[in-house]
Write a protein that holds these residues in place. Structure first.
Motif, PDB file in Angstrom:
ATOM      1  N   LEU A  63      43.071  65.920  -0.435  1.00  0.00           N
ATOM      2  CA  LEU A  63      43.961  66.922  -1.035  1.00  0.00           C
ATOM      3  C   LEU A  63      43.960  68.224  -0.232  1.00  0.00           C
ATOM      4  CD1 LEU A  63      43.187  66.292  -4.795  1.00  0.00           C
ATOM      5  CD2 LEU A  63      45.409  65.940  -3.665  1.00  0.00           C
ATOM      6  N   ARG A  64      42.808  68.654   0.234  1.00  0.00           N
ATOM      7  CA  ARG A  64      42.739  69.885   1.044  1.00  0.00           C
ATOM      8  C   ARG A  64      43.518  69.724   2.346  1.00  0.00           C
ATOM      9  NH1 ARG A  64      36.429  71.531   0.172  1.00  0.00           N
ATOM     10  NH2 ARG A  64      36.702  72.435  -1.899  1.00  0.00           N
ATOM     11  N   GLY A  65      43.384  68.567   2.973  1.00  0.00           N
ATOM     12  CA  GLY A  65      44.127  68.321   4.204  1.00  0.00           C
ATOM     13  C   GLY A  65      45.622  68.322   3.970  1.00  0.00           C
ATOM     14  N   LEU A  66      46.058  67.665   2.904  1.00  0.00           N
ATOM     15  CA  LEU A  66      47.487  67.622   2.588  1.00  0.00           C
ATOM     16  C   LEU A  66      48.015  68.994   2.189  1.00  0.00           C
ATOM     17  CD1 LEU A  66      47.554  64.239   0.652  1.00  0.00           C
ATOM     18  CD2 LEU A  66      48.527  64.699   2.919  1.00  0.00           C
ATOM     19  N   GLU A  67      47.189  69.756   1.488  1.00  0.00           N
ATOM     20  CA  GLU A  67      47.579  71.121   1.135  1.00  0.00           C
ATOM     21  C   GLU A  67      47.681  71.977   2.403  1.00  0.00           C
ATOM     22  OE1 GLU A  67      46.182  74.746  -1.847  1.00  0.00           O
ATOM     23  OE2 GLU A  67      44.815  73.077  -1.485  1.00  0.00           O
ATOM     24  N   SER A  89      54.808  69.283  -2.477  1.00  0.00           N
ATOM     25  CA  SER A  89      55.616  70.442  -2.113  1.00  0.00           C
ATOM     26  C   SER A  89      57.006  69.928  -1.724  1.00  0.00           C
ATOM     27  CB  SER A  89      54.981  71.170  -0.927  1.00  0.00           C
ATOM     28  OG  SER A  89      55.025  70.329   0.216  1.00  0.00           O
ATOM     29  N   ALA A  90      57.904  70.844  -1.426  1.00  0.00           N
ATOM     30  CA  ALA A  90      59.231  70.439  -0.950  1.00  0.00           C
ATOM     31  C   ALA A  90      59.098  69.644   0.346  1.00  0.00           C
ATOM     32  CB  ALA A  90      60.121  71.664  -0.753  1.00  0.00           C
ATOM     33  N   GLU A  91      58.171  70.066   1.221  1.00  0.00           N
ATOM     34  CA  GLU A  91      57.928  69.334   2.480  1.00  0.00           C
ATOM     35  C   GLU A  91      57.393  67.934   2.199  1.00  0.00           C
ATOM     36  OE1 GLU A  91      58.276  69.985   5.886  1.00  0.00           O
ATOM     37  OE2 GLU A  91      59.533  71.624   5.208  1.00  0.00           O
ATOM     38  N   GLY A  92      56.493  67.829   1.218  1.00  0.00           N
ATOM     39  CA  GLY A  92      55.938  66.530   0.851  1.00  0.00           C
ATOM     40  C   GLY A  92      57.003  65.598   0.302  1.00  0.00           C
ATOM     41  N   ALA A  93      57.895  66.137  -0.527  1.00  0.00           N
ATOM     42  CA  ALA A  93      58.995  65.332  -1.072  1.00  0.00           C
ATOM     43  C   ALA A  93      59.934  64.898   0.048  1.00  0.00           C
ATOM     44  CB  ALA A  93      59.748  66.128  -2.139  1.00  0.00           C
ATOM     45  N   ASP A  94      60.169  65.783   1.001  1.00  0.00           N
ATOM     46  CA  ASP A  94      61.014  65.447   2.151  1.00  0.00           C
ATOM     47  C   ASP A  94      60.373  64.333   2.977  1.00  0.00           C
ATOM     48  OD1 ASP A  94      63.247  65.771   3.866  1.00  0.00           O
ATOM     49  OD2 ASP A  94      62.120  67.145   5.156  1.00  0.00           O
ATOM     50  N   LEU A  95      59.065  64.430   3.187  1.00  0.00           N
ATOM     51  CA  LEU A  95      58.355  63.382   3.915  1.00  0.00           C
ATOM     52  C   LEU A  95      58.461  62.049   3.189  1.00  0.00           C
ATOM     53  CD1 LEU A  95      56.430  62.280   6.097  1.00  0.00           C
ATOM     54  CD2 LEU A  95      54.539  63.061   4.645  1.00  0.00           C
TER      55      LEU A  95
END
Length: 116
Positions: A63-67, A89-95
């Motif tokens: 989780l820390r790495g992804l954050e 995040s918005a970037e995570g949803a885009d990925l």
């Protein structure tokens, strides 16, 4: 495509933005955590219970790495004791939207890597 005689300098390879995301996605728990968070936000203990075999330490590191990569957002609620919720995040949803064709391809192949 690179021919057999092309050499890529290590510094150039390491500086490539694709290298970093492929490394992150190749970590054991990353895709599972992202897939769960794509469904809805989770509290830490919910995630821990949902992922069989992951230690608290490894979930925290993932989780820390992804954050840190901007793919997951961490929200602390002012309760006693404080509760923490994780969401894409918005970037995570885009990925995750970008990974949908890869996921569909893998499902069509039956998840087998034997013929690769």
């Amino acid at each position: 495509m690179l021919d057999a005689h092309t050499r890529v300098p290590v510094a150039e390879y390491d500086a490539c933005p694709v290298t970093g995301i492929v490394r992150r996605m190749g970590e054991r728990w990353t895709l599972l955590v992202l897939a769960l968070l794509a469904r809805r936000p989770y509290r830490f203990n919910e995630l821990h219970r949902a992922i069989e075999g992951i230690s608290q330490r490894m979930l925290t590191r993932t989780l820390r790495g992804l954050e840190g990569d901007g793919l997951v957002e961490r929200t602390v609620f002012p309760t006693v004791p404080p509760s923490v919720e994780y969401a894409l995040s918005a970037e995570g949803a885009d990925l995750m939207a970008s990974l949908a064709p890869l996921t569909a391809w893998a499902v069509r192949r039956g998840g087998s890597s034997a013929s690769m």
